[in-house]
Design a protein around this motif. Sequence first.
Motif, PDB file in Angstrom:
ATOM      1  N   GLU A  37       0.832  -1.210   0.000  1.00  0.00           N
ATOM      2  CA  GLU A  37       0.000   0.000   0.000  1.00  0.00           C
ATOM      3  C   GLU A  37       0.867   1.261   0.000  1.00  0.00           C
ATOM      4  OE1 GLU A  37      -3.355   2.197   2.821  1.00  0.00           O
ATOM      5  OE2 GLU A  37      -2.737   0.143   3.278  1.00  0.00           O
ATOM      6  N   TYR A  38       1.950   1.237   0.756  1.00  0.00           N
ATOM      7  CA  TYR A  38       2.836   2.396   0.896  1.00  0.00           C
ATOM      8  C   TYR A  38       4.105   2.267   0.049  1.00  0.00           C
ATOM      9  CZ  TYR A  38       0.047   4.236   4.729  1.00  0.00           C
ATOM     10  OH  TYR A  38      -0.971   4.771   5.490  1.00  0.00           O
ATOM     11  N   ILE A  39       4.102   1.397  -0.947  1.00  0.00           N
ATOM     12  CA  ILE A  39       5.323   1.107  -1.700  1.00  0.00           C
ATOM     13  C   ILE A  39       5.903   2.348  -2.378  1.00  0.00           C
ATOM     14  CG2 ILE A  39       4.255   0.396  -3.894  1.00  0.00           C
ATOM     15  CD1 ILE A  39       7.171  -1.374  -2.147  1.00  0.00           C
ATOM     16  N   GLU A  40       5.048   3.232  -2.878  1.00  0.00           N
ATOM     17  CA  GLU A  40       5.552   4.456  -3.510  1.00  0.00           C
ATOM     18  C   GLU A  40       6.302   5.316  -2.508  1.00  0.00           C
ATOM     19  OE1 GLU A  40       3.233   6.760  -6.448  1.00  0.00           O
ATOM     20  OE2 GLU A  40       1.663   5.291  -6.015  1.00  0.00           O
ATOM     21  N   VAL A  41       5.790   5.393  -1.305  1.00  0.00           N
ATOM     22  CA  VAL A  41       6.442   6.178  -0.254  1.00  0.00           C
ATOM     23  C   VAL A  41       7.778   5.549   0.106  1.00  0.00           C
ATOM     24  CG1 VAL A  41       6.277   6.963   2.141  1.00  0.00           C
ATOM     25  CG2 VAL A  41       4.246   7.009   0.672  1.00  0.00           C
ATOM     26  N   VAL A  42       7.776   4.240   0.331  1.00  0.00           N
ATOM     27  CA  VAL A  42       9.006   3.534   0.717  1.00  0.00           C
ATOM     28  C   VAL A  42      10.074   3.727  -0.355  1.00  0.00           C
ATOM     29  CG1 VAL A  42      10.012   1.251   1.121  1.00  0.00           C
ATOM     30  CG2 VAL A  42       7.812   1.840   2.151  1.00  0.00           C
ATOM     31  N   ARG A  43       9.697   3.574  -1.601  1.00  0.00           N
ATOM     32  CA  ARG A  43      10.673   3.705  -2.690  1.00  0.00           C
ATOM     33  C   ARG A  43      11.100   5.146  -2.888  1.00  0.00           C
ATOM     34  NH1 ARG A  43       8.248  -0.978  -6.736  1.00  0.00           N
ATOM     35  NH2 ARG A  43       8.965  -2.703  -5.395  1.00  0.00           N
ATOM     36  N   ARG A  44      10.227   6.077  -2.638  1.00  0.00           N
ATOM     37  CA  ARG A  44      10.573   7.498  -2.782  1.00  0.00           C
ATOM     38  C   ARG A  44      11.563   7.933  -1.711  1.00  0.00           C
ATOM     39  NH1 ARG A  44       7.482  11.661  -5.259  1.00  0.00           N
ATOM     40  NH2 ARG A  44       8.898  13.405  -5.437  1.00  0.00           N
ATOM     41  N   LEU A  45      11.359   7.432  -0.485  1.00  0.00           N
ATOM     42  CA  LEU A  45      12.253   7.798   0.611  1.00  0.00           C
ATOM     43  C   LEU A  45      13.597   7.104   0.501  1.00  0.00           C
ATOM     44  CD1 LEU A  45       9.773   7.736   3.628  1.00  0.00           C
ATOM     45  CD2 LEU A  45      10.723   9.739   2.476  1.00  0.00           C
TER      46      LEU A  45
END
Length: 99
Positions: A37-45
Amino acid sequence: MKVKAQIRLSLYERGIVEALASGHGYAAADARALVVEYIEVVRRLGGYDNCGEYAQLLDRARRMNHPPSQWLERIQGIEKGELRDRGIESEERQYLQTK
């Protein structure tokens, strides 16, 4: 019927899943779903902190009802501010011109 694409987690992202399961009481499937669900956030950070730190952040975001989109908006706002920052040399020149 719409088929969802399966997201392949990196070793680091799987570490976050394990940290959620072992340290925060998630079932393995629920932990994986949260990371996805939060993969975009994890990869962005990026993978700067250890997996346990990200697990704690994701757990807190879920409990506080902060959707990934809200987190991404905040990141974009910070990045825009960094683009406007002219740096210390510009500040020093401006300071010296006023003396």
